[in-house]
Design a protein around this motif. Structure first.
Motif, short mmCIF file in Angstrom:
data_model
loop_
_atom_site.label_atom_id
_atom_site.label_comp_id
_atom_site.label_asym_id
_atom_site.label_seq_id
_atom_site.Cartn_x
_atom_site.Cartn_y
_atom_site.Cartn_z
N ILE A 8 -4.27 20.57 -3.06
CA ILE A 8 -2.85 20.80 -3.34
C ILE A 8 -1.99 19.88 -2.48
O ILE A 8 -1.03 19.28 -2.96
N ALA A 9 -2.34 19.75 -1.21
CA ALA A 9 -1.59 18.85 -0.33
C ALA A 9 -1.66 17.41 -0.82
O ALA A 9 -0.67 16.68 -0.81
N LEU A 10 -2.84 16.99 -1.29
CA LEU A 10 -3.01 15.65 -1.83
C LEU A 10 -2.13 15.47 -3.07
O LEU A 10 -1.45 14.45 -3.22
N SER A 13 1.49 15.11 -2.13
CA SER A 13 1.81 13.80 -1.57
C SER A 13 2.03 12.75 -2.66
O SER A 13 2.54 11.68 -2.39
N HIS A 14 1.66 13.09 -3.89
CA HIS A 14 1.88 12.21 -5.04
C HIS A 14 2.88 12.83 -6.04
O HIS A 14 2.89 12.49 -7.21
N ALA A 15 3.69 13.77 -5.53
CA ALA A 15 4.73 14.43 -6.33
C ALA A 15 4.16 15.14 -7.56
O ALA A 15 4.77 15.13 -8.62
N ILE A 16 3.00 15.75 -7.39
CA ILE A 16 2.39 16.55 -8.44
C ILE A 16 2.35 17.98 -7.91
O ILE A 16 1.76 18.23 -6.86
N TYR A 17 2.96 18.90 -8.64
CA TYR A 17 3.13 20.26 -8.16
C TYR A 17 2.59 21.27 -9.17
O TYR A 17 3.29 21.63 -10.12
#
Length: 102
Positions: A8-10, A13-17
């Protein structure tokens, strides 16, 4: 930090939620991946053409996550990338922000 939390953190960091449901599904999938890495259970044969529409970033991120877990088949990243691609599509849906995990 669990593999799911790291994933999730990764993604963040790429604006994927991923939303709440997507996060739960992702957690279940990652648990199954960990189980397969320990049990040696193999995946059924996959038609790799099914993944032609996965974006390069989602596949790359899925490959990174798969590197955290030993003894996984190459196809695992493709399956995981589907979860990432679905979450990536949230940015196109203006109501997705209501249920996103922070």
């Amino acid at each position: 930090m669990s593999f799911t939390e790291r994933a999730i953190a990764l993604l963040h960091s790429h604006a994927i939620y991923p939303d709440v449901l997507q996060t739960k599904m992702l957690e279940t999938h990652i648990k199954a991946m960990v189980w397969r890495s320990y049990s040696g259970e193999s995946l059924p044969e996959l038609d790799m053409e099914m993944f032609d529409e996965i974006s390069p970033i989602c596949l790359t991120l899925a490959e990174q996550v798969c590197c955290w877990i030993e003894n996984l088949a190459y196809e695992e990243a493709h399956l995981l990338s589907v979860h990432f691609e679905v979450a990536k599509e949230n940015e196109l849906n203006p109501t997705a922000g209501d249920t996103r995990c922070q």
